[in-house]
Design a protein around this motif. Sequence first.
Motif, PDB file in Angstrom:
ATOM      1  N   MET A 127      -6.171 -19.447 -31.405  1.00 29.73           N
ATOM      2  CA  MET A 127      -5.614 -18.294 -32.080  1.00 29.73           C
ATOM      3  C   MET A 127      -6.320 -17.043 -31.571  1.00 29.73           C
ATOM      4  SD  MET A 127      -4.920 -18.081 -36.172  1.00 29.73           S
ATOM      5  CE  MET A 127      -6.621 -18.281 -36.584  1.00 29.73           C
ATOM      6  N   ASP A 128      -5.577 -15.996 -31.355  1.00 33.68           N
ATOM      7  CA  ASP A 128      -6.111 -14.731 -30.882  1.00 33.68           C
ATOM      8  C   ASP A 128      -6.832 -14.007 -32.013  1.00 33.68           C
ATOM      9  OD1 ASP A 128      -5.264 -11.578 -30.052  1.00 33.68           O
ATOM     10  OD2 ASP A 128      -5.935 -12.892 -28.446  1.00 33.68           O
ATOM     11  N   ARG A 129      -7.619 -12.990 -31.669  1.00 35.95           N
ATOM     12  CA  ARG A 129      -8.282 -12.149 -32.686  1.00 35.95           C
ATOM     13  C   ARG A 129      -7.276 -11.491 -33.620  1.00 35.95           C
ATOM     14  NH1 ARG A 129     -13.331  -8.836 -31.901  1.00 35.95           N
ATOM     15  NH2 ARG A 129     -12.127  -7.479 -33.207  1.00 35.95           N
ATOM     16  N   LEU A 130      -6.155 -11.109 -33.066  1.00 39.20           N
ATOM     17  CA  LEU A 130      -5.073 -10.515 -33.853  1.00 39.20           C
ATOM     18  C   LEU A 130      -3.861 -11.443 -33.757  1.00 39.20           C
ATOM     19  CD1 LEU A 130      -5.506  -6.804 -32.756  1.00 39.20           C
ATOM     20  CD2 LEU A 130      -6.004  -7.762 -35.011  1.00 39.20           C
ATOM     21  N   PRO A 131      -3.905 -12.549 -34.465  1.00 42.11           N
ATOM     22  CA  PRO A 131      -2.840 -13.544 -34.322  1.00 42.11           C
ATOM     23  C   PRO A 131      -1.516 -13.053 -34.913  1.00 42.11           C
ATOM     24  CG  PRO A 131      -4.332 -14.162 -36.089  1.00 42.11           C
ATOM     25  CD  PRO A 131      -4.914 -12.951 -35.432  1.00 42.11           C
ATOM     26  N   THR A 132      -0.459 -13.548 -34.340  1.00 48.96           N
ATOM     27  CA  THR A 132       0.868 -13.226 -34.851  1.00 48.96           C
ATOM     28  C   THR A 132       1.136 -14.056 -36.101  1.00 48.96           C
ATOM     29  OG1 THR A 132       1.893 -14.973 -33.550  1.00 48.96           O
ATOM     30  CG2 THR A 132       1.731 -12.792 -32.513  1.00 48.96           C
ATOM     31  N   VAL A 190     -10.921 -29.339 -41.474  1.00 48.44           N
ATOM     32  CA  VAL A 190     -10.730 -28.314 -40.455  1.00 48.44           C
ATOM     33  C   VAL A 190     -12.091 -27.728 -40.088  1.00 48.44           C
ATOM     34  CG1 VAL A 190      -9.704 -26.069 -39.950  1.00 48.44           C
ATOM     35  CG2 VAL A 190      -8.431 -27.739 -41.302  1.00 48.44           C
ATOM     36  N   VAL A 191     -12.348 -27.649 -38.792  1.00 42.46           N
ATOM     37  CA  VAL A 191     -13.529 -26.970 -38.274  1.00 42.46           C
ATOM     38  C   VAL A 191     -13.017 -25.725 -37.562  1.00 42.46           C
ATOM     39  CG1 VAL A 191     -15.479 -27.077 -36.686  1.00 42.46           C
ATOM     40  CG2 VAL A 191     -14.827 -29.108 -38.005  1.00 42.46           C
ATOM     41  N   PHE A 192     -13.463 -24.585 -38.016  1.00 40.41           N
ATOM     42  CA  PHE A 192     -13.015 -23.312 -37.475  1.00 40.41           C
ATOM     43  C   PHE A 192     -14.099 -22.799 -36.540  1.00 40.41           C
ATOM     44  CE2 PHE A 192     -10.648 -19.397 -37.697  1.00 40.41           C
ATOM     45  CZ  PHE A 192      -9.448 -19.727 -38.296  1.00 40.41           C
ATOM     46  N   ILE A 193     -13.743 -22.478 -35.311  1.00 40.63           N
ATOM     47  CA  ILE A 193     -14.698 -21.904 -34.354  1.00 40.63           C
ATOM     48  C   ILE A 193     -14.293 -20.457 -34.141  1.00 40.63           C
ATOM     49  CG2 ILE A 193     -15.693 -22.017 -32.043  1.00 40.63           C
ATOM     50  CD1 ILE A 193     -15.010 -25.000 -32.009  1.00 40.63           C
ATOM     51  N   THR A 194     -15.202 -19.537 -34.445  1.00 39.33           N
ATOM     52  CA  THR A 194     -14.914 -18.116 -34.293  1.00 39.33           C
ATOM     53  C   THR A 194     -15.919 -17.498 -33.336  1.00 39.33           C
ATOM     54  OG1 THR A 194     -16.363 -17.522 -36.143  1.00 39.33           O
ATOM     55  CG2 THR A 194     -14.056 -17.941 -36.666  1.00 39.33           C
ATOM     56  N   ASN A 195     -15.564 -16.333 -32.825  1.00 38.14           N
ATOM     57  CA  ASN A 195     -16.528 -15.591 -32.030  1.00 38.14           C
ATOM     58  C   ASN A 195     -16.352 -14.107 -32.282  1.00 38.14           C
ATOM     59  OD1 ASN A 195     -15.088 -14.171 -29.738  1.00 38.14           O
ATOM     60  ND2 ASN A 195     -14.313 -16.235 -29.452  1.00 38.14           N
ATOM     61  N   ALA A 196     -17.440 -13.412 -32.194  1.00 40.10           N
ATOM     62  CA  ALA A 196     -17.435 -11.960 -32.363  1.00 40.10           C
ATOM     63  C   ALA A 196     -18.407 -11.369 -31.358  1.00 40.10           C
ATOM     64  CB  ALA A 196     -17.821 -11.580 -33.791  1.00 40.10           C
ATOM     65  N   PHE A 197     -17.924 -11.214 -30.151  1.00 35.46           N
ATOM     66  CA  PHE A 197     -18.728 -10.625 -29.084  1.00 35.46           C
ATOM     67  C   PHE A 197     -18.155  -9.262 -28.756  1.00 35.46           C
ATOM     68  CE2 PHE A 197     -19.454 -15.172 -28.113  1.00 35.46           C
ATOM     69  CZ  PHE A 197     -20.832 -15.173 -28.179  1.00 35.46           C
ATOM     70  N   LEU A 198     -19.019  -8.305 -28.565  1.00 37.40           N
ATOM     71  CA  LEU A 198     -18.580  -6.964 -28.198  1.00 37.40           C
ATOM     72  C   LEU A 198     -18.144  -6.966 -26.739  1.00 37.40           C
ATOM     73  CD1 LEU A 198     -18.274  -4.048 -29.109  1.00 37.40           C
ATOM     74  CD2 LEU A 198     -20.604  -3.642 -28.312  1.00 37.40           C
ATOM     75  N   LYS A 199     -16.940  -6.505 -26.518  1.00 35.77           N
ATOM     76  CA  LYS A 199     -16.440  -6.356 -25.153  1.00 35.77           C
ATOM     77  C   LYS A 199     -16.201  -4.875 -24.919  1.00 35.77           C
ATOM     78  CE  LYS A 199     -14.300 -10.852 -25.047  1.00 35.77           C
ATOM     79  NZ  LYS A 199     -13.098 -11.630 -25.046  1.00 35.77           N
ATOM     80  N   ALA A 200     -16.381  -4.444 -23.718  1.00 34.23           N
ATOM     81  CA  ALA A 200     -16.214  -3.032 -23.413  1.00 34.23           C
ATOM     82  C   ALA A 200     -14.846  -2.534 -23.881  1.00 34.23           C
ATOM     83  CB  ALA A 200     -16.367  -2.805 -21.913  1.00 34.23           C
TER      84      ALA A 200
END
Length: 127
Positions: A15-20, A37-47
């Motif tokens: 799923m995208d950060r801004l999922p439809t 359910v195991v949810f894997i998330t990430n929050a990395f700063l991208k330019a």
Amino acid sequence: EKILSRYPDSIVVLMDRLPTHSSIYRACKFATEAEEVVFITNAFLKAYGGSEDLTDHVLNCMRAIGNKLAAVIHLGNPYAAERMPHTSRLILATGARCLDETVDNALGILGGEWKPCGELPVKLRLK
């Protein structure tokens, strides 16, 4: 790939950060059919990518899964985890340099192959 190699009976839904709407519906549909359910998330700063936080879309999907949310593996900004719904198992990997290796290690912790260690740079007050 790594998830399916360790847990072959799993279903992986990306799923995208801004999922439809349809992406959220698909994830929730699979979640209702799953035992856990195991949810894997990430929050990395991208330019020029905005904040390194979890979007409301992702958080709402996690909340919709409800009591089937067995664990969360979160990569990146530990402050983003404060807004997550409560889960009994939360694995945080902050300051990760190699995403593939970090995911593999987090899955090892989840599977009991590795013992979690380290200290968080923040004191979490999960909701």
